[in-house]
Motif scaffolding. Structure first.
Motif, PDB file in Angstrom:
ATOM      1  N   VAL A  62       0.769  -1.277   0.055  1.00 10.89           N
ATOM      2  CA  VAL A  62      -0.085  -0.005  -0.145  1.00 10.89           C
ATOM      3  C   VAL A  62       0.842   1.292  -0.168  1.00 10.89           C
ATOM      4  O   VAL A  62       0.630   2.057  -0.740  1.00 10.89           O
ATOM      5  CB  VAL A  62      -0.812   0.033   1.265  1.00 10.89           C
ATOM      6  CG1 VAL A  62      -1.549   1.153   1.325  1.00 10.89           C
ATOM      7  CG2 VAL A  62      -2.028  -1.312   1.050  1.00 10.89           C
ATOM      8  N   LEU A  63       1.926   1.075   0.762  1.00 10.33           N
ATOM      9  CA  LEU A  63       2.659   2.356   1.089  1.00 10.33           C
ATOM     10  C   LEU A  63       3.650   2.749  -0.382  1.00 10.33           C
ATOM     11  O   LEU A  63       3.639   3.612  -0.884  1.00 10.33           O
ATOM     12  CB  LEU A  63       3.799   2.327   1.978  1.00 10.33           C
ATOM     13  CG  LEU A  63       3.195   2.360   3.445  1.00 10.33           C
ATOM     14  CD1 LEU A  63       4.265   2.128   4.493  1.00 10.33           C
ATOM     15  CD2 LEU A  63       2.443   3.659   3.631  1.00 10.33           C
ATOM     16  N   SER A  64       4.047   1.587  -1.015  1.00  7.22           N
ATOM     17  CA  SER A  64       4.661   1.599  -2.232  1.00  7.22           C
ATOM     18  C   SER A  64       3.911   2.177  -3.400  1.00  7.22           C
ATOM     19  O   SER A  64       4.518   3.096  -4.183  1.00  7.22           O
ATOM     20  CB  SER A  64       5.331   0.347  -2.749  1.00  7.22           C
ATOM     21  OG  SER A  64       4.305  -0.475  -3.014  1.00  7.22           O
ATOM     22  N   ILE A  65       2.800   1.798  -3.542  1.00  5.40           N
ATOM     23  CA  ILE A  65       1.582   2.196  -4.326  1.00  5.40           C
ATOM     24  C   ILE A  65       1.441   3.775  -4.180  1.00  5.40           C
ATOM     25  O   ILE A  65       1.510   4.684  -5.156  1.00  5.40           O
ATOM     26  CB  ILE A  65       0.438   1.563  -4.362  1.00  5.40           C
ATOM     27  CG1 ILE A  65       0.567   0.016  -4.854  1.00  5.40           C
ATOM     28  CG2 ILE A  65      -0.812   2.251  -5.341  1.00  5.40           C
ATOM     29  CD1 ILE A  65      -0.470  -0.767  -4.487  1.00  5.40           C
ATOM     30  N   GLY A 115       8.214   9.008  -7.138  1.00  2.00           N
ATOM     31  CA  GLY A 115       9.192   8.312  -7.634  1.00  2.00           C
ATOM     32  C   GLY A 115       9.871   7.093  -6.961  1.00  2.00           C
ATOM     33  O   GLY A 115      10.364   6.162  -7.407  1.00  2.00           O
ATOM     34  N   VAL A 116       9.523   7.014  -5.672  1.00  2.00           N
ATOM     35  CA  VAL A 116       9.979   6.056  -4.736  1.00  2.00           C
ATOM     36  C   VAL A 116       9.548   4.661  -4.987  1.00  2.00           C
ATOM     37  O   VAL A 116      10.004   3.513  -5.070  1.00  2.00           O
ATOM     38  CB  VAL A 116      10.147   6.329  -3.385  1.00  2.00           C
ATOM     39  CG1 VAL A 116      10.626   5.271  -2.255  1.00  2.00           C
ATOM     40  CG2 VAL A 116      10.925   7.549  -3.073  1.00  2.00           C
ATOM     41  N   GLY A 117       8.160   4.818  -5.235  1.00  2.00           N
ATOM     42  CA  GLY A 117       7.275   3.615  -5.328  1.00  2.00           C
ATOM     43  C   GLY A 117       7.644   2.773  -6.806  1.00  2.00           C
ATOM     44  O   GLY A 117       7.252   1.662  -6.884  1.00  2.00           O
ATOM     45  N   LEU A 135      10.315   0.636  -5.624  1.00  2.63           N
ATOM     46  CA  LEU A 135       9.682  -0.132  -4.299  1.00  2.63           C
ATOM     47  C   LEU A 135       8.815  -1.127  -4.588  1.00  2.63           C
ATOM     48  O   LEU A 135       8.716  -2.305  -4.390  1.00  2.63           O
ATOM     49  CB  LEU A 135       9.435   0.568  -3.181  1.00  2.63           C
ATOM     50  CG  LEU A 135       8.976  -0.064  -2.081  1.00  2.63           C
ATOM     51  CD1 LEU A 135      10.398  -0.676  -1.389  1.00  2.63           C
ATOM     52  CD2 LEU A 135       8.535   0.758  -0.856  1.00  2.63           C
ATOM     53  N   ALA A 136       7.637  -0.586  -5.432  1.00  4.66           N
ATOM     54  CA  ALA A 136       6.352  -1.306  -5.816  1.00  4.66           C
ATOM     55  C   ALA A 136       6.793  -2.817  -6.442  1.00  4.66           C
ATOM     56  O   ALA A 136       6.358  -3.601  -6.018  1.00  4.66           O
ATOM     57  CB  ALA A 136       5.687  -0.592  -6.490  1.00  4.66           C
ATOM     58  N   PRO A 137       7.646  -2.839  -7.493  1.00  2.66           N
ATOM     59  CA  PRO A 137       8.048  -3.962  -8.210  1.00  2.66           C
ATOM     60  C   PRO A 137       8.567  -5.119  -7.282  1.00  2.66           C
ATOM     61  O   PRO A 137       8.524  -6.283  -7.314  1.00  2.66           O
ATOM     62  CB  PRO A 137       8.832  -3.707  -9.286  1.00  2.66           C
ATOM     63  CG  PRO A 137       8.622  -2.370  -9.657  1.00  2.66           C
ATOM     64  CD  PRO A 137       8.164  -1.694  -8.313  1.00  2.66           C
ATOM     65  N   ASN A 192      13.846  -2.252 -16.957  1.00  2.00           N
ATOM     66  CA  ASN A 192      13.447  -1.020 -17.035  1.00  2.00           C
ATOM     67  C   ASN A 192      12.373  -0.897 -15.831  1.00  2.00           C
ATOM     68  O   ASN A 192      11.157  -1.351 -16.019  1.00  2.00           O
ATOM     69  CB  ASN A 192      12.825  -0.431 -18.401  1.00  2.00           C
ATOM     70  CG  ASN A 192      12.513   0.765 -18.152  1.00  2.00           C
ATOM     71  OD1 ASN A 192      11.601   1.339 -17.606  1.00  2.00           O
ATOM     72  ND2 ASN A 192      13.529   1.815 -18.905  1.00  2.00           N
ATOM     73  N   PRO A 193      12.822   0.031 -14.877  1.00  2.00           N
ATOM     74  CA  PRO A 193      11.757   0.059 -13.836  1.00  2.00           C
ATOM     75  C   PRO A 193      10.218   0.298 -14.139  1.00  2.00           C
ATOM     76  O   PRO A 193       9.296  -0.287 -13.583  1.00  2.00           O
ATOM     77  CB  PRO A 193      12.317   1.117 -12.787  1.00  2.00           C
ATOM     78  CG  PRO A 193      13.811   1.190 -13.368  1.00  2.00           C
ATOM     79  CD  PRO A 193      13.757   0.704 -14.639  1.00  2.00           C
TER      80      PRO A 193
END
Length: 444
Positions: free
Chosen positions: A43-46, A52-54, A57-59, A97-98
């Motif tokens: 939830v935080l990563s989304i 930009g951090v997500g 982090l999200a993947p 690629n992120p």
């Protein structure tokens, strides 16, 4: 004296207590120490994607959730016999690629079902885990622990027994009810574990829509494969009829005519035999070319690596070739294996057709080719510095390549803006065989 059936039942109950309890505890611990933190991180990563951090982090978090879900699929199959197929879409080209990796993960509906399972599994694992292992443990406490505490202190507790000054009746009741819980809790534990596996199956397995789409894709792929095979057979028949067969017929006629002319005109007979010899050489060359079109000998002898390098040397323009079929991050020939023969053949002809397109249509001065085996996928990238504008729907042969790859669940992506360059990325899901067991491991 306790009857043998009753003793056998007791042994089965006690034998099942440990695995049921262990598995129930594992499910509860994983739910609270892994699932719950991963859900919060997801939830935080989304929420952090706009910052930009997500994007990075999200993947990572969603891949971790997939790993936990895959472990749950393994446990469901091993502990309860519930098969949960993997529903994930294949990893696309350029997923390093992120942004592309994030888009691939978030666009897959299975990722969101994993996320729902991650949070719902916390209360479900707790309830079903307690029912799977806790009933029998509580019963054992009522049989062995509570009576001793009651005898020592005069007070005690047990199943359905209030905290009070017991006595013989309280102790007897604790033992009887505890034994009943053990007798019931042991056999029913696997049913609660299976209920947990079925809960996981409801969220972690492919949906009916996904299965229907998969069946439709397989039916379409099979139809295209049958059509391609029929077209290939017609091509072989046409080449034999118009080429080698016609030359062999002419050869037979020339030899027959030479036999007739041998007595009356030996000079003409010799000339006919010379023409027959020339025709036989041409027919043999055409047959060899036809065999190469079916399955090149160099592919069987040297594998995809050697066959593609040999093919690149025959082209009228320079081709930079980089091939790594080791299947290891560092590469190297020591770990090199072989692909399955059908996959190897499909990959070779796909590369050959694409290079032929480069020569015929691109007006390129140079081309490059990269083939590598990563994970469980063969990735083939062909590029050139030509005029661009390549379109798979324009009848340049790319449609046939796409159908050939689709028969193996392969994909093809074309990037070819006007003015170039053209880059074609093809992927085939496959595994490498051991170098010792590969088809050509004994050849030089």
């Amino acid at each position: 004296m306790v009857s043998e059936p009753l003793r056998a039942y007791g042994r089965r109950v006690l034998t099942s207590l440990y695995p049921n309890l262990f598995r129930a505890v594992v499910q509860i611990v994983v739910a609270f120490t892994v699932n719950l933190p991963l859900f919060i991180l997801a939830v935080l990563s989304i929420a952090f994607i706009p910052l930009g951090v997500g994007v990075v982090l999200a993947p990572v978090v969603f891949q971790a959730i997939r790993s936990v879900a895959d472990q749950q699929r393994t446990w469901a199959a091993e502990w309860s016999g519930v098969a949960i197929p993997s529903p994930y879409r294949p990893e696309p080209a350029g997923a390093a690629n992120p942004w592309r990796r994030l888009r691939w993960l978030l666009a897959d509906p299975a990722s969101w079902r994993d996320l729902v399972w991650t949070i719902l599994n916390v209360p479900v694992a707790l309830v079903l885990g307690v029912l799977a292992g806790g009933l029998a443990v509580y019963g054992l406490e009522g049989v062995f622990l509570a009576p001793w505490l009651a005898l020592i202190s005069g007070y005690g507790w047990g199943p359905f027994w209030p905290l009070e000054d017991w006595g013989a009746a309280g102790i007897a009741g604790s033992v009887v009810l505890g034994a009943a819980l053990v007798a019931v809790g042991g056999p029913v534990g696997p049913f609660f574990l299976k209920a947990h596996a079925l809960f996981g199956q409801s969220l972690l397995a492919p949906t009916r829509a996904a299965l229907a789409a998969r069946v439709e894709q397989l039916a379409e792929s099979r139809s295209e494969t049958v059509d391609a095979s029929a077209a290939e057979l017609r091509r072989i028949e046409r080449d034999l009829h118009d080429g080698a067969q016609a030359r062999l017929v002419a050869l037979s006629m020339s030899i027959g005519l030479a036999e007739e002319m041998m007595k009356h005109d030996p000079e003409m007979a010799a000339k006919l035999l010379a023409e027959a010899r020339e025709s036989s050489g041409t027919a043999l060359t055409e047959l060899r070319d036809l065999v190469r079109g079916i399955h090149p000998p160099v592919l069987a002898e040297r594998g995809l690596d050697g066959a593609v390098r040999a093919l690149a040397l025959t082209l009228p323009l320079p081709v930079e070739v980089r091939i790594d079929l080791s299947g290891r991050p560092g590469g190297g020939p020591a770990g090199r294996g072989r692909l399955e023969a059908p996959v190897e053949s499909a990959a070779y002809f796909a590369v050959a057709e694409m290079l032929a397109n480069v020569v015929k249509h691109s007006r390129a001065r140079r081309a490059w080719l990269q083939i590598e085996h990563s994970g469980d996928r063969l990735i083939m990238i062909i590029g050139d510095d030509g005029t661009g504008g390549a379109d798979p729907a324009a009848g340049s042969g790319m449609g046939g390549i796409e159908r050939r790859l689709a028969a193996f669940d392969g994909t093809m992506a074309v990037t070819s803006p006007p003015g170039g360059p053209t880059v074609v990325t093809m992927e085939l899901p496959c595994a490498l065989s051991s170098p010792r067991t590969s088809p050509s491991s004994g050849t030089g």
